[in-house]
Design an enzyme around this catalytic site. Structure first.
Site: not given
Length: 224
Positions: A53, A127, A131, A203
């Protein structure tokens, strides 16, 4: 070993409980990749299938996998020391003996993992770096997929998940474009619903509270 640049947070405020977990448990569950090629049978004292992982966050997903699959072994890579401490506490509380931890960027150890030695890999809610100018920081780059295709055995799996629209498009397109993997989805439900064998993560719960739709993309390593 550090020859790459990482952009992740390394450490937050360490609680007394986290300090205690690191002090008491690291020597048993930490991994030292000083050897040229990691010897999994020696590390785990068995020849069970091995999963990796990448970026396990707080460790609840990895701990859930390890608890549900006691006949498999797991390597978790996470550079955020608070997450490492959290996973150590999960391991201790659930008495999980089939997890070992690398506390740094996973790219530093991929060369130490032997060809076709993994049964699969998980990248859960990475993450997103939304942008455009940060696209190069996203984890799933072509060279990274090349390495995963090398260390995951034919027929093994690659599981990706995200709740961020930019990250979902990037993960899916990158993996589909790679010659070494094939997407296993047959219908929309296959990526819109969490697979029954995958634990929930904090999350995912955070995304649900924010009314963001999570997606799960499962790929199979092509036969050579």
């Amino acid at each position: 070993m550090r020859t790459i640049k990482s952009y992740v947070k390394r450490k937050g405020r360490i609680t007394d409980g986290q300090n205690l977990a690191i002090k008491n448990l690291w020597s048993k569950y930490g991994v030292d990749f000083k050897k040229e090629i990691l010897d999994f049978p020696s590390l785990f004292c068995n020849e069970n299938p091995i999963y990796l992982e990448i970026g396990f966050g707080g460790g609840e997903h990895l701990a859930g996998l390890a608890a549900a699959m006691p006949d498999c072994d797991f390597i978790g890579a996470e550079p955020f020391i608070n997450g490492v401490a959290s996973l150590l506490r999960h391991i201790d509380e659930q008495q999980l003996g089939n997890i070992r931890i690398w506390p740094d960027d996973v790219r530093l150890i991929l060369p130490n993992i032997d060809t076709a030695s993994l049964a699969g890999a998980f990248i859960m809610f990475p993450d997103p770096w939304p942008k455009r100018r940060h696209a190069g920081r996203r984890i799933l780059q072509p060279a990274f997929l090349d390495q995963l295709a090398t260390i995951i055995r034919p027929g093994g799996k690659l599981v990706l998940a995200s709740d961020d629209p930019t990250a979902k498009s990037w993960l899916l397109q990158a993996a589909i474009a790679h010659f070494g993997f094939v997407w296993t989805a047959q219908r929309p439900e296959d990526w819109r619903q969490r697979p029954a064998d995958l634990p929930e993560t904090r999350y995912m719960k955070k995304a649900e509270r924010a009314e963001r739709q999570s997606s799960w993309f499962q790929f199979r390593r092509c036969e050579d």
